[in-house]
Design an enzyme around this catalytic site. Structure first.
Site, mmCIF file in Angstrom:
data_model
loop_
_atom_site.group_PDB
_atom_site.id
_atom_site.type_symbol
_atom_site.label_atom_id
_atom_site.label_comp_id
_atom_site.label_asym_id
_atom_site.label_seq_id
_atom_site.Cartn_x
_atom_site.Cartn_y
_atom_site.Cartn_z
ATOM 1 N N LYS A 1 46.085 65.000 50.928
ATOM 2 C CA LYS A 1 46.815 66.240 51.246
ATOM 3 C C LYS A 1 47.566 66.702 49.998
ATOM 4 C CE LYS A 1 50.301 68.959 52.840
ATOM 5 N NZ LYS A 1 51.463 69.445 52.073
ATOM 6 N N HIS B 1 61.775 67.690 46.298
ATOM 7 C CA HIS B 1 61.461 68.562 47.420
ATOM 8 C C HIS B 1 62.700 69.229 47.989
ATOM 9 C CE1 HIS B 1 57.864 69.059 49.987
ATOM 10 N NE2 HIS B 1 57.302 68.480 48.955
ATOM 11 N N GLU C 1 54.665 76.271 50.110
ATOM 12 C CA GLU C 1 55.402 74.997 50.034
ATOM 13 C C GLU C 1 56.193 74.869 48.739
ATOM 14 O OE1 GLU C 1 53.089 71.516 51.053
ATOM 15 O OE2 GLU C 1 54.626 70.189 50.262
ATOM 16 N N ASP D 1 37.227 80.626 49.522
ATOM 17 C CA ASP D 1 37.255 80.160 50.911
ATOM 18 C C ASP D 1 37.810 78.733 50.943
ATOM 19 O OD1 ASP D 1 36.614 79.128 53.418
ATOM 20 O OD2 ASP D 1 34.716 80.206 53.538
HETATM 21 P P1 NDP Z 1 28.155 87.135 48.910
HETATM 22 O O1 NDP Z 1 27.453 87.344 50.178
HETATM 23 O O2 NDP Z 1 29.159 88.157 48.506
HETATM 24 O O3 NDP Z 1 27.061 86.927 47.809
HETATM 25 C C1 NDP Z 1 27.324 86.935 46.462
HETATM 26 C C2 NDP Z 1 26.548 88.042 45.848
HETATM 27 O O4 NDP Z 1 27.027 88.280 44.555
HETATM 28 C C3 NDP Z 1 25.084 87.673 45.670
HETATM 29 O O5 NDP Z 1 24.354 87.984 46.822
HETATM 30 C C4 NDP Z 1 24.667 88.480 44.467
HETATM 31 O O6 NDP Z 1 24.083 89.679 44.940
HETATM 32 C C5 NDP Z 1 25.997 88.873 43.795
HETATM 33 N N1 NDP Z 1 26.056 88.358 42.437
HETATM 34 C C6 NDP Z 1 26.337 89.110 41.347
HETATM 35 N N2 NDP Z 1 26.311 88.369 40.237
HETATM 36 C C7 NDP Z 1 26.001 87.129 40.622
HETATM 37 C C8 NDP Z 1 25.841 85.906 39.901
HETATM 38 N N3 NDP Z 1 25.961 85.840 38.579
HETATM 39 N N4 NDP Z 1 25.567 84.791 40.607
HETATM 40 C C9 NDP Z 1 25.457 84.816 41.955
HETATM 41 N N5 NDP Z 1 25.578 85.948 42.672
HETATM 42 C C10 NDP Z 1 25.855 87.100 42.016
HETATM 43 O O7 NDP Z 1 28.935 85.761 48.868
HETATM 44 P P2 NDP Z 1 28.416 84.277 49.030
HETATM 45 O O8 NDP Z 1 26.972 84.191 49.384
HETATM 46 O O9 NDP Z 1 28.894 83.562 47.834
HETATM 47 O O10 NDP Z 1 29.208 83.803 50.318
HETATM 48 C C11 NDP Z 1 30.582 83.577 50.242
HETATM 49 C C12 NDP Z 1 31.251 84.138 51.472
HETATM 50 O O11 NDP Z 1 30.644 83.638 52.654
HETATM 51 C C13 NDP Z 1 32.692 83.760 51.541
HETATM 52 O O12 NDP Z 1 33.432 84.911 51.880
HETATM 53 C C14 NDP Z 1 32.733 82.762 52.698
HETATM 54 O O13 NDP Z 1 33.997 82.767 53.321
HETATM 55 C C15 NDP Z 1 31.655 83.261 53.590
HETATM 56 N N6 NDP Z 1 31.022 82.333 54.531
HETATM 57 C C16 NDP Z 1 31.219 80.979 54.509
HETATM 58 C C17 NDP Z 1 30.585 80.156 55.394
HETATM 59 C C18 NDP Z 1 30.779 78.675 55.284
HETATM 60 O O14 NDP Z 1 31.415 78.233 54.351
HETATM 61 N N7 NDP Z 1 30.271 77.866 56.201
HETATM 62 C C19 NDP Z 1 29.673 80.690 56.414
HETATM 63 C C20 NDP Z 1 29.491 82.127 56.318
HETATM 64 C C21 NDP Z 1 30.161 82.899 55.425
HETATM 65 P P3 NDP Z 1 22.908 90.386 44.166
HETATM 66 O O15 NDP Z 1 22.167 89.346 43.387
HETATM 67 O O16 NDP Z 1 22.087 90.987 45.228
HETATM 68 O O17 NDP Z 1 23.590 91.388 43.289
#
Ligand code: NDP
Length: 429
Positions: free
Chosen positions: A267, A381, A82, A283
């Site tokens: 919006k 705009h 936009e 997301d």
């Molecule tokens: P991930 O599944 O990628 O999880 C994040 C991972 O990052 C953790 O499991 C952790 O793994 C690692 N990590 C490393 N450093 C850190 C830190 N300092 N703090 C936290 N985690 C860390 O992503 P999310 O669980 O965040 O999920 C986001 C995704 O899910 C987006 O792509 C979204 O679009 C999607 N999604 C959204 C939904 C909704 O909004 N309703 C439903 C389903 C999916 P480890 O500790 O094992 O290293």
């Protein structure tokens, strides 16, 4: 506060802009080269991000300048189709920086997971059982994702809600688990935990599991930005600072009271928020859903921001919304442009990104309301709209500038006029 390298930034060519960012040491040479290359995702990466991948869909990424947030300056990446959004954000941020900048306040970063039960035979018994097993529920949730606990986060609170029956729905019993997701958005972390505790909860309550998933209504992950602008900085054209302040306050009151206006008001806020959420690999559907649910928290859909008169007569603005964005996780770590955005912002945490994004939302809102109550929204705009029309008419190179400039002088700015202006330019040259 404002880099001298950035003066009249919008008048520069793309090459000059990249050079200005380099000269100001906002980006490094590797990033400058990356920007020159216009990198697309590799096919392999794109194919692994989604299903049935065919090609890629490009959107421009620009930078909004002049953001002073909690005494730090930021150059904010924004991805949007936009026109005017980035110009408006930068112009509002410049005024607000002169007024001392944005101040932000963030809650803890907790996501809520839901385990929903139906057909619970004895609600009082089920609630008692749940209450006496809170610790066990938390333990089972944390056992399902030990790495987040090791990092210092994890599930730390359990709540229960009964959703009474209506003429269209039966009674539901819902278990809420609050999870500290640290630097992640947390959807997958929370979903894993909720699925892991579902059968335990079913056994405790003798109900039937309907579903186990996070809620995007992230009321435990709120971000607030505020700013205070003196009348001297509000003066615009023939309008005094006092007139602009009072009109902005009335515009805010109108958006509070009328859902038709509140939707458009919000919006405008999301124009900025989505653009930065997208640029940083987050997301945006999750943020959109949570924002609009929060706008309806009183039972009526209302404006997310409030503009009012400060005790000293200044204009005071504030914006609060759920902002469960991630600094890691999802596609953030693998998307090269999302990584570039983090470097451009020079942020170190999800909280810092929340502060930036909520401030962008407030800046965008200020710019839109200020335009609406003074010269109107169309003036700004239509400038960029004229360029889009010129390109649609087939203009290229210096033809675009000519056709766009001439179009802005016309009473009817449409494609037909753009084509005829282009034809006359071609005949002249
Ligand atoms: P991930 O599944 O990628 O999880 C994040 C991972 O990052 C953790 O499991 C952790 O793994 C690692 N990590 C490393 N450093 C850190 C830190 N300092 N703090 C936290 N985690 C860390 O992503 P999310 O669980 O965040 O999920 C986001 C995704 O899910 C987006 O792509 C979204 O679009 C999607 N999604 C959204 C939904 C909704 O909004 N309703 C439903 C389903 C999916 P480890 O500790 O094992 O290293």
């Amino acid at each position: 506060m404002t880099h001298s390298h950035f003066s009249e930034f919008y008048k520069k060519t793309k090459v000059e802009r990249i050079k200005a960012l380099l000269d100001a040491k906002v980006i490094q040479i590797e990033d400058a080269l990356l920007l020159f290359e216009n990198p697309a995702l590799s096919d392999q990466l794109a194919d692994n991000m989604i299903e049935n991948q065919l090609t890629q869909y490009s959107l421009p990424l620009g930078v909004a300048l002049h953001f002073l947030i909690d005494n730090q300056t930021y150059q904010v990446p924004m991805v949007t189709e936009e026109p005017s959004v980035i110009a408006a954000a930068s112009s509002a941020a410049k005024v607000i920086a002169q007024a001392g900048g944005f101040k932000t306040h963030l809650s803890e970063r907790k996501m809520i997971g839901q385990v929903a039960l139906k057909d619970v035979p004895n609600l009082a018994f089920a609630l008692e059982e749940l209450a006496s097993h809170k610790v066990a529920i938390l333990e089972k949730a944390n056992d399902a994702h030990p790495s987040i606990v090791k990092r210092g986060g994890g599930a730390d609170k359990v709540e229960f809600r009964t959703i009474p029956a209506t003429e269209h729905s039966p009674t539901f019993l819902v278990v809420h688990v609050h999870v500290n997701v640290l630097e992640a958005m947390g959807a997958n972390i929370v979903n894993t935990m909720m699925e892991a505790i579902a059968s335990f909860i079913e056994n405790l309550t003798h109900g039937k599991i309907l579903m186990s998933i996070l809620s995007n209504y992230a009321t435990e992950c709120l971000a607030t930005a505020t700013c205070q602008i003196p009348l001297s900085l509000l003066k615009r054209g023939e309008y005094s600072g006092e007139e602009v302040r009072d009109a902005l306050i009335e515009a805010s009151q109108f958006a509070y009271a009328d859902p038709y206006r509140a939707t458009t008001h919000n919006k405008g806020i999301m124009n900025g928020i989505d653009a930065t959420v997208l640029a940083t690999g987050n997301d945006w559907r999750a943020i959109e859903a949570g924002a609009h649910a929060y706008a309806a928290k009183s039972g009526q859909y209302r404006s997310l921001s409030v503009w009012e008169k400060a005790d000293n007569g200044d204009l005071k603005g504030s914006l609060t919304l759920p902002l469960p964005i991630g600094f890691v996780g999802g596609s953030i770590g693998i998307h090269p442009t999302a990584q570039f955005s983090q470097r451009l912002l020079s942020i170190k945490s999800a909280k810092e990104l929340e502060s930036v994004i909520v401030s962008v939302g407030l800046a965008q809102n200020f710019a839109a309301l200020r335009a609406l109550v003074t010269e109107g929204i169309q003036k700004g705009h239509m400038g960029l709209q004229a360029r889009s029309l010129a390109i649609s008419a087939g203009a290229s190179g210096n033809e675009i500038e000519y056709v766009a400039t001439e179009l802005k002088k016309q009473t009817h700015m449409n494609l037909e006029t753009a084509v005829s202006l282009l034809n006359s330019f071609k005949q002249m040259n």
